[in-house]
Enzyme design. Structure first.
Site, short mmCIF file in Angstrom:
data_model
loop_
_atom_site.label_atom_id
_atom_site.label_comp_id
_atom_site.label_asym_id
_atom_site.label_seq_id
_atom_site.Cartn_x
_atom_site.Cartn_y
_atom_site.Cartn_z
N GLU A 50 0.80 -1.23 0.00
CA GLU A 50 0.00 0.00 0.00
C GLU A 50 0.83 1.28 0.00
O GLU A 50 0.51 2.25 0.71
CB GLU A 50 -0.97 0.00 1.19
CG GLU A 50 -2.08 -1.01 1.06
CD GLU A 50 -3.14 -0.90 2.15
OE1 GLU A 50 -3.03 -0.02 3.03
OE2 GLU A 50 -4.10 -1.69 2.11
N GLU A 83 -5.76 -8.44 -0.01
CA GLU A 83 -6.48 -8.01 1.20
C GLU A 83 -7.92 -7.76 0.80
O GLU A 83 -8.19 -6.92 -0.06
CB GLU A 83 -5.89 -6.73 1.80
CG GLU A 83 -4.56 -6.91 2.51
CD GLU A 83 -4.12 -5.66 3.26
OE1 GLU A 83 -5.00 -4.94 3.80
OE2 GLU A 83 -2.91 -5.41 3.32
#
Length: 504
Positions: free
Chosen positions: A174, A293
């Protein structure tokens, strides 16, 4: 209000093989996922290495095939060296991601030992936030080189003679997010990821590498990030990552039930972006997607990292999942199957306690949350090839996604046994739906299981661990090539079909 829907199951309508890596999970050093989750020395059910055997058993029952570790946001400030060697010599560190104290009693070698006992493939994430190429190479050498070098011999001195042989590596986590330690622009990340990937492929060309994609589809750089980062990394990586969490807290239940529409939009958007980069580079390679995720998360209840105190493994976002949450998780698994031609890896986040299918109490029991069940049954029965299934059905108006199909479905066909499995959700809150199924010749239903409840807010707990559980469905009938069943409102179901035996 009862409705009718129709669909056809045909083994010729193939999308792609059921990739076992779709049934991945995620263990991050966050909250109680590791400590008092998978690892609790002194627990009555802990083994000699401190692994909770009740959690190991539930992990195997869940059908997890792969586990991503050690993060997540945690990895972007993590020094892997802190988690190896004699436990009494490991330093305590501040985890800036979740404002926690990390004592490093559980590290790389403990995770690998746990993964072997759970029967899962390890998926390792590299710190490209506060570290870089050299540290990534050192970790891979420590983990994967047989011996005869300083780092591989250090692993052997730590009691692990054989290399771990990790094949799947994430190039950071991320890093498009400003909350991330070492946040970067797409250009900065693309250059670092390309340098790291090039070096890792020198070490072992057979490694599979995952480039960071957008943290979610609401990011202002969604799509543009992937396009720029992949231009630098395209020929050296195998996957680009996607992350998505769906929050039921705003009260918009119809949009929440249609979360799969957003997941499918993300998948198809990033697949198109990757293909555009490939065309621009005149490459014959096709990048696959790693949805590493995903889950339901009551995110709006979380006050943010700044609200946390510096403590060891606090109780952090331990959401209790109800029946509606389980139906949505079932629909997200259907979405992953529907896109099996492009999604090669997927990880539900996380495995234990932190937004997880498995909950535990320190020194106490472990139990299955409602979302455990659709995952376990899908992982168990999705075999062979994924089939394209497009129901004819009513739609539901949603504030976020427009008109969404009331019925969401996917199916698989195992050519070795001839069996088919249909996974289907009725998103409609207004009433049941009669589903009419056109089957191939010589198939008969052998099992019908559904997950629903008159109380959609029901949850499992330590005191009532089986309050929400799958139950045998009723009303399934067949006449020739036509099968029919009733799908309750807000329900997830699996129907299994098998060939008629010769004597029949």
């Amino acid at each position: 209000m009862a409705t009718t829907a129709r669909l056809t199951l045909d083994p010729a309508f193939r999308i792609g093989p059921v990739e076992r890596r779709l049934f991945g999970s995620f263990v991050e050093h966050m909250g109680r996922c590791v400590y008092t989750g998978v690892f609790e020395p002194g627990h009555p059910l802990a083994d000699a290495d401190g692994f909770r055997t009740d959690v190991l058993e539930l992990t195997r029952e869940l059908g997890v095939t792969l586990v991503r570790y050690p993060g997540g946001n945690f990895v972007s400030n993590y020094r892997w060296e802190d988690g190896v060697g004699p436990v009494e010599e490991r330093p305590a560190r501040l985890d800036y991601a979740w404002r926690s104290l990390e004592d490093n009693r559980f590290g790389l070698n403990e995770f690998m030992s746990w993964a072997a006992r759970a029967g899962v493939e390890p998926m390792m994430a590299l710190n490209l936030g506060t570290r870089g190429v050299a540290e990534a190479l050192e970790l891979v050498e420590y983990a994967n080189h047989p011996g005869g070098t300083r780092l591989s011999d250090l692993r052997r001195a730590h009691g692990v003679d054989s290399p771990h042989g990790v094949r799947l590596w994430c190039l950071g986590n991320e890093l498009d997010g400003p909350w991330q330690m070492g946040h970067k622009t797409a250009g900065e990340y693309g250059r670092l990821a390309a340098e790291t990937a090039r070096a890792l492929k020198r070490f072992d060309p057979g490694l599979s590498l995952v480039a960071c994609g957008s943290s979610n589809s609401a990011m202002p750089t969604f799509g543009a990030w992937e396009a720029e980062a992949l231009e630098s990394t395209y020929e050296m990586v195998d996957y680009v990552s996607l992350h998505a969490y769906y929050d039921p807290s705003d009260g918009d239940v119809d949009s929440f039930l249609a979360s799969g529409a957003d997941m499918e939009h993300m998948i198809r958007s990033i697949a198109a972006t990757a293909d555009h980069v490939g065309a621009k580079l005149r490459s014959d390679k096709k990048i696959k997607l790693s949805f590493d995720e995903w889950n339901v998360w009551y995110q709006s209840r979380f006050q943010g990292e700044s609200s946390l105190d510096w403590t060891r493994h606090p109780r952090l976002i331990e959401d209790a999942y109800d029946v509606t949450d389980a139906v949505v998780v079932g629909s997200l698994l259907i979405t992953l199957l529907r896109n099996a031609d492009r999604v090669g890896v997927a990880c539900q986040a996380q495995l234990a306690n932190v937004i997880a299918p498995i909950r535990t109490e320190p020194g106490g029991p472990a139990w299955r949350q409602s979302i455990f069940h659709p995952f376990a049954l899908t992982a168990r029965h999705a075999r062979g090839e994924v089939l394209r299934v497009e129901p004819e059905c009513a739609t539901i108006p949603t504030a976020k996604y427009g008109e969404a199909p009331a019925i969401w479905a996917s199916a698989t066909h195992d050519a070795a046994t001839g069996e088919m499995a249909l996974f289907v959700v009725n998103r409609d809150r207004r009433g049941p739906c009669t589903l009419e199924i056109t089957l191939p010749e010589d198939l008969r239903p052998v099992e019908h299981v559904e997950l629903t409840d008159d109380d959609l807010s029901a949850v499992n707990s330590a005191d009532a661990p089986d309050r929400v559980a799958p139950r045998p469905g009723t009303g399934l009938s067949q006449e020739g090539r036509r099968a029919s069943l009733t799908l309750p409102p807000v329900s997830w179901s699996i129907v299994r079909f098998a060939p008629n035996s010769p004597q029949e």
